[in-house]
Design an enzyme around this catalytic site. Structure first.
Site, mmCIF file in Angstrom:
data_model
loop_
_atom_site.group_PDB
_atom_site.id
_atom_site.type_symbol
_atom_site.label_atom_id
_atom_site.label_comp_id
_atom_site.label_asym_id
_atom_site.label_seq_id
_atom_site.Cartn_x
_atom_site.Cartn_y
_atom_site.Cartn_z
ATOM 1 N N GLU A 85 -69.181 19.537 86.554
ATOM 2 C CA GLU A 85 -70.269 18.314 86.583
ATOM 3 C C GLU A 85 -69.570 17.068 86.990
ATOM 4 O O GLU A 85 -70.236 16.181 87.705
ATOM 5 C CB GLU A 85 -70.612 18.386 85.045
ATOM 6 C CG GLU A 85 -71.557 19.256 84.570
ATOM 7 C CD GLU A 85 -71.571 19.876 83.076
ATOM 8 O OE1 GLU A 85 -70.902 19.073 82.494
ATOM 9 O OE2 GLU A 85 -72.012 20.966 82.827
ATOM 10 N N GLY A 116 -74.426 26.546 81.512
ATOM 11 C CA GLY A 116 -75.734 26.217 80.648
ATOM 12 C C GLY A 116 -76.932 27.117 81.128
ATOM 13 O O GLY A 116 -78.114 26.373 80.692
ATOM 14 N N ASN A 151 -65.934 21.908 74.823
ATOM 15 C CA ASN A 151 -66.056 20.713 75.685
ATOM 16 C C ASN A 151 -67.412 20.318 75.512
ATOM 17 O O ASN A 151 -68.428 21.098 75.527
ATOM 18 C CB ASN A 151 -65.961 21.386 77.167
ATOM 19 C CG ASN A 151 -66.501 20.249 78.087
ATOM 20 O OD1 ASN A 151 -66.742 19.020 77.558
ATOM 21 N ND2 ASN A 151 -66.797 20.502 79.338
ATOM 22 N N TRP A 152 -67.322 19.278 74.573
ATOM 23 C CA TRP A 152 -68.763 18.739 74.044
ATOM 24 C C TRP A 152 -69.471 17.780 74.901
ATOM 25 O O TRP A 152 -70.672 17.676 74.850
ATOM 26 C CB TRP A 152 -68.431 17.730 72.954
ATOM 27 C CG TRP A 152 -68.033 18.702 71.623
ATOM 28 C CD1 TRP A 152 -68.044 19.806 71.402
ATOM 29 C CD2 TRP A 152 -67.720 18.040 70.373
ATOM 30 N NE1 TRP A 152 -67.306 20.095 70.055
ATOM 31 C CE2 TRP A 152 -67.178 18.878 69.622
ATOM 32 C CE3 TRP A 152 -67.181 16.777 70.132
ATOM 33 C CZ2 TRP A 152 -66.756 18.689 68.031
ATOM 34 C CZ3 TRP A 152 -66.872 16.387 68.630
ATOM 35 C CH2 TRP A 152 -66.556 17.471 67.644
ATOM 36 N N LYS A 153 -69.033 17.720 76.153
ATOM 37 C CA LYS A 153 -69.969 16.992 77.188
ATOM 38 C C LYS A 153 -70.155 15.624 76.540
ATOM 39 O O LYS A 153 -69.816 15.091 75.659
ATOM 40 C CB LYS A 153 -70.736 17.812 77.896
ATOM 41 C CG LYS A 153 -70.383 19.083 78.393
ATOM 42 C CD LYS A 153 -71.262 19.825 79.219
ATOM 43 C CE LYS A 153 -70.516 21.236 79.599
ATOM 44 N NZ LYS A 153 -71.375 22.319 80.363
ATOM 45 N N GLY A 170 -69.163 25.397 76.312
ATOM 46 C CA GLY A 170 -69.983 24.045 76.238
ATOM 47 C C GLY A 170 -70.936 24.244 75.300
ATOM 48 O O GLY A 170 -70.758 23.618 73.984
ATOM 49 N N GLY A 171 -72.115 24.658 75.361
ATOM 50 C CA GLY A 171 -73.364 24.478 74.502
ATOM 51 C C GLY A 171 -72.982 25.156 73.068
ATOM 52 O O GLY A 171 -73.171 24.459 72.024
ATOM 53 N N HIS A 196 -63.962 19.468 86.102
ATOM 54 C CA HIS A 196 -65.146 19.981 85.757
ATOM 55 C C HIS A 196 -66.262 19.865 86.665
ATOM 56 O O HIS A 196 -66.314 18.872 87.422
ATOM 57 C CB HIS A 196 -65.554 19.234 84.473
ATOM 58 C CG HIS A 196 -66.358 20.384 83.729
ATOM 59 N ND1 HIS A 196 -67.978 20.471 84.136
ATOM 60 C CD2 HIS A 196 -66.795 21.200 82.759
ATOM 61 C CE1 HIS A 196 -68.580 21.243 83.470
ATOM 62 N NE2 HIS A 196 -67.840 22.103 82.546
ATOM 63 N N GLU A 220 -64.853 28.510 86.010
ATOM 64 C CA GLU A 220 -66.263 28.336 85.531
ATOM 65 C C GLU A 220 -67.337 28.493 86.511
ATOM 66 O O GLU A 220 -67.448 27.498 87.500
ATOM 67 C CB GLU A 220 -66.631 26.842 84.876
ATOM 68 C CG GLU A 220 -65.698 26.748 83.667
ATOM 69 C CD GLU A 220 -66.071 25.458 82.627
ATOM 70 O OE1 GLU A 220 -66.182 25.917 81.640
ATOM 71 O OE2 GLU A 220 -66.574 24.391 83.230
ATOM 72 N N SER A 274 -71.753 29.790 79.375
ATOM 73 C CA SER A 274 -72.340 30.400 78.366
ATOM 74 C C SER A 274 -71.772 31.686 77.683
ATOM 75 O O SER A 274 -72.225 32.526 77.421
ATOM 76 C CB SER A 274 -73.494 31.194 79.420
ATOM 77 O OG SER A 274 -74.602 30.295 79.820
HETATM 78 P P1 13P Z 1 -72.068 26.205 78.821
HETATM 79 O O1 13P Z 1 -70.933 27.018 77.788
HETATM 80 O O2 13P Z 1 -72.798 25.401 78.074
HETATM 81 O O3 13P Z 1 -72.394 27.271 79.509
HETATM 82 O O4 13P Z 1 -70.810 25.252 79.540
HETATM 83 C C1 13P Z 1 -69.750 25.851 80.009
HETATM 84 C C2 13P Z 1 -68.945 24.628 80.222
HETATM 85 O O5 13P Z 1 -69.343 23.881 81.419
HETATM 86 C C3 13P Z 1 -67.883 24.292 79.526
HETATM 87 O O6 13P Z 1 -67.043 23.301 80.318
#
Ligand code: 13P
Length: 256
Positions: A98, A174, A9-11, A235-236, A96, A168, A214
């Site tokens: 967010e 993050g 997930n590149w956001k 994510g990251g 998600h 999640e 994470s």
């Molecule tokens: P991180 O891997 O950056 O913690 O993000 C997780 C996430 O929200 C994936 O959708």
């Protein structure tokens, strides 16, 4: 056997140029690994480029980060399921945390999107998870139960089987603070039990439940070894092609 599914997930990251570079490096690093299903989830603008770059990679699919439930019309800023199909998306991430916290998405909205995804042959990756305050207050199971019943209402058992659930915990997103493999396994087992209560054990046994929060190359194998953890939503660590490939390869190793 549930096929493990690792999604990037590149956001709100990655231009078209960066997408092109990522995909060529990632495919090279991935080599001929086929045991794990990979989903790349770029921002809308970069999906077409990713689709072009990944066309020949059979175990790598595409997803989007959101969509609207209506077919078309006056919904400025939104995209439809048909538009995502048009750029060869197989998956769409819905609800998600967010989207829920920053953009006010409710379980009801996530539910409309989930039903619309299935109606358009897109597989939803439906995200659920508790905040730190909810965990500290002993509310994990209550929150997950409410989100499952709300976000997945009205799905047939077949549609459920084709959905992916992403657990999640908001406090692990993050933050560098990963849930322990046992914490994640406990939540996943509870999610599967809840799905079984509503849709029956055979359907619940087929649903893939990803862990997100994470995930990194160093912790992927231990998380992915848990019996009810069927993949990761990253994510990251998914923004760096070598590291993301390492997560996929470390997951494949767990499978032997
Ligand atoms: P991180 O891997 O950056 O913690 O993000 C997780 C996430 O929200 C994936 O959708």
């Amino acid at each position: 056997m549930r096929k493990k599914i690792i999604a990037a997930n590149w956001k709100m990251n990655m231009t078209i140029g960066e997408t092109e570079t990522f995909c060529s490096t990632f495919l090279r690093e991935l080599g001929d690994e086929r045991k794990v299903e990979v989903v790349i989830v770029p921002p809308f603008i970069a999906i077409a480029k990713a689709s072009e770059m990944l066309r020949d990679a059979q175990s790598v699919k595409l997803g989007a980060q959101n969509m609207h439930w209506e077919k078309s019309g006056a919904f400025t800023g939104e995209v439809s399921a048909a538009m995502l199909r048009d750029v060869f998306c197989h998956y769409v991430v819905l609800g998600h945390s967010e989207r829920r916290t920053i953009f006010g998405e409710t379980d009801e909205a996530v539910n409309k999107k989930t039903l619309a995804a299935h109606a358009n042959a897109l597989r939803p990756i439906v995200c659920i998870g508790e905040t730190l305050a909810e965990r500290d207050g002993g509310l994990v199971e209550k929150v997950l139960d409410t989100q499952i019943r709300g976000s997945l209402a009205g799905l047939t058992a077949e549609q459920l089987e084709e959905s992916v659930i992403a657990y999640e915990p908001v406090w692990a997103i993050g933050t560098g603070r990963t849930a322990t493999p046992q914490q994640a396994q406990d939540a996943h087992a509870f999610i599967r039990k809840t799905l079984a209560d509503i849709w029956g054990q055979p359907a619940a046994d087929k649903v893939r439940i990803q862990y997100g929060g994470s995930v990194k190359p160093a912790n992927a194998a231990e998380l992915m070894s848990q019996p009810d953890i069927d993949g990761a939503l990253v994510g990251g660590a998914s923004l760096e092609p070598r590291g993301f490939a390492e997560i996929v390869l470390n997951t494949a190793k767990v499978l032997g």
